[in-house]
Design an enzyme around this catalytic site. Structure first.
Site, PDB file in Angstrom:
ATOM      1  N   LEU A  21       0.866  -1.169   0.000  1.00  0.00           N
ATOM      2  CA  LEU A  21       0.000   0.000   0.000  1.00  0.00           C
ATOM      3  C   LEU A  21       0.906   1.223   0.000  1.00  0.00           C
ATOM      4  O   LEU A  21       1.893   1.270   0.734  1.00  0.00           O
ATOM      5  CB  LEU A  21      -0.878   0.028   1.254  1.00  0.00           C
ATOM      6  CG  LEU A  21      -2.236  -0.675   1.204  1.00  0.00           C
ATOM      7  CD1 LEU A  21      -2.855  -0.690   2.597  1.00  0.00           C
ATOM      8  CD2 LEU A  21      -3.172  -0.011   0.217  1.00  0.00           C
ATOM      9  N   ASP A  22       0.584   2.219  -0.817  1.00  0.00           N
ATOM     10  CA  ASP A  22       1.372   3.454  -0.824  1.00  0.00           C
ATOM     11  C   ASP A  22       1.423   4.058   0.575  1.00  0.00           C
ATOM     12  O   ASP A  22       0.536   3.823   1.399  1.00  0.00           O
ATOM     13  CB  ASP A  22       0.762   4.477  -1.784  1.00  0.00           C
ATOM     14  CG  ASP A  22       0.943   4.093  -3.238  1.00  0.00           C
ATOM     15  OD1 ASP A  22       1.829   3.274  -3.532  1.00  0.00           O
ATOM     16  OD2 ASP A  22       0.188   4.621  -4.089  1.00  0.00           O
ATOM     17  N   VAL A  23       2.449   4.842   0.822  1.00  0.00           N
ATOM     18  CA  VAL A  23       2.615   5.478   2.133  1.00  0.00           C
ATOM     19  C   VAL A  23       1.346   6.216   2.546  1.00  0.00           C
ATOM     20  O   VAL A  23       0.882   6.090   3.684  1.00  0.00           O
ATOM     21  CB  VAL A  23       3.813   6.453   2.108  1.00  0.00           C
ATOM     22  CG1 VAL A  23       3.868   7.259   3.399  1.00  0.00           C
ATOM     23  CG2 VAL A  23       5.127   5.692   1.914  1.00  0.00           C
ATOM     24  N   ARG A  40      -3.886   4.530  -8.660  1.00  0.00           N
ATOM     25  CA  ARG A  40      -3.456   5.862  -9.122  1.00  0.00           C
ATOM     26  C   ARG A  40      -3.473   5.958 -10.644  1.00  0.00           C
ATOM     27  O   ARG A  40      -3.908   6.951 -11.225  1.00  0.00           O
ATOM     28  CB  ARG A  40      -2.034   6.154  -8.619  1.00  0.00           C
ATOM     29  CG  ARG A  40      -1.932   6.506  -7.156  1.00  0.00           C
ATOM     30  CD  ARG A  40      -0.489   6.769  -6.786  1.00  0.00           C
ATOM     31  NE  ARG A  40       0.312   5.559  -6.737  1.00  0.00           N
ATOM     32  CZ  ARG A  40       1.595   5.486  -7.090  1.00  0.00           C
ATOM     33  NH1 ARG A  40       2.217   6.555  -7.553  1.00  0.00           N
ATOM     34  NH2 ARG A  40       2.265   4.355  -6.974  1.00  0.00           N
TER      35      ARG A  40
END
Length: 335
Positions: free
Chosen positions: A96-98, A279
């Site tokens: 998971l992205d930051v 994204r």
């Protein structure tokens, strides 16, 4: 003398507890789900587990660890964590992205061998995006690359969603962890280095995309916005994404204007397979609409059979081995 004796006794008790915990956790194997807060990397969260699992009340408070990670990220330098002798093998089943939150599947011991199935398995996400703007990273962290007037409607969006479902080809964003020639794409991007070979589109599967909510000035609002968990809502609205006034500008990081009022926004529920970049999906949808779009928030609601609201433990539970053991048993019962 009494104080010294008391301190020695307390140290002995802690050492004994540590040995007991180490033995218990070494024997622990399996997977479980943790609710990852936005603002910390998956690696940073696993590092917290390695250093604090089984320590109970003697563990470092997660808020302290979180703040240390945040400060390191602010410097823009590569995070170099102090060496430790972890008593537990830990991995995760899908990055998971930051700045994203939600379900992170964690593998312990031999349970790490089960993570491959989660990497490729189904996931669901709640994503919010802003229309009329694009960034180099396809999210609020990046610098603005496009600002366009948009007259997109909810019907326009719903008509375009079909082309992004099923088996599609997707180009990963340049700010991603994919390796090319031994170096991650985001490292090329941050260093301003041209990637040695073109980033090729990859086959991915998206089961469904539902437009839950759309709001734009001068238009009737479509649907009802799903509320994020209170702590996540506060992080995006009042924390890192707090709007201080003004309007987004070309070439500047979008972060300071993420919550700029009076701009078109949408919220979607997405069911996908492994390897999908939400994204990129938002970015590509924006262009398909003849406009632009950037993802503002992302919450993973489920991964495989593990759901955020039913099957995930909180970061405050991670220092307590009995809570992890219960979570592993619960996950095994679902699988």
């Amino acid at each position: 003398m009494i104080a010294v004796a008391t301190t020695a006794a307390a140290t002995s008790v802690l050492e004994a507890a540590s040995r007991k915990t180490s033995t218990q956790l070494q024997a622990l194997n399996g997977i479980f789900a943790v609710n990852k807060p936005p603002g910390i990397s998956c690696t940073g969260l696993l590092d917290y587990i390695k250093r604090n699992a089984g320590k109970g009340v003697h563990a470092m408070p997660f808020a302290e660890h979180f703040e240390r990670e945040r400060q390191l990220r602010v410097t823009g330098k590569k995070i170099r964590r102090p060496r430790c002798s972890p008593h537990l093998r830990v991995g995760h089943g899908g990055t998971l992205d930051v700045e994203a939150g939600g379900v992170l599947v964690v593998g312990l011991g031999n349970g790490c061998k089960q993570l491959e199935g989660f990497l490729k398995g189904g996931k669901s996400y709640l994503a919010e995006a802003r229309l009329g703007i694009a960034t180099e990273s396809f999210d609020a962290e990046g610098r603005v690359t496009e600002i366009v007037d948009t007259s997109v409607s909810a019907d326009d969006i719903r008509r375009q969603l079909g082309q992004f479902t099923g088996n599609i080809m997707q180009i990963p964003p340049k700010y991603s962890a994919i390796r090319i020639d031994g170096k991650r794409l985001y490292e090329y991007a941050r260093d301003g280095i041209t990637v040695p070979v073109p980033v090729e589109a990859r086959p991915v599967h998206i089961g469904s995309i539902d437009l839950l909510h759309f709001h734009a000035p001068g238009q009737a609002t479509f649907g009802v916005r799903a509320r994020l968990p209170p702590d996540v809502e506060a992080y995006y609205a009042e924390g890192r994404y707090r709007w201080e006034g003004g309007r987004a500008r070309q070439g500047e990081p979008l972060l300071a204007w993420s919550n700029e009022p009076g701009v078109p926004r949408m919220q979607m529920l997405i069911q996908s397979g492994g390897g999908v970049y939400i994204r990129s999906l938002v970015h590509d949808l924006g262009h398909a609409l003849g406009s632009a779009a950037t993802m503002m928030t992302l919450l993973r609601l489920s991964q495989g059979p593990l759901r955020l609201d039913k099957d995930s433990i909180e970061v405050a539970d991670l220092p307590y081995d009995e809570r992890i053991i219960d979570a592993v048993r619960h996950s095994q019962s679902l699988m």
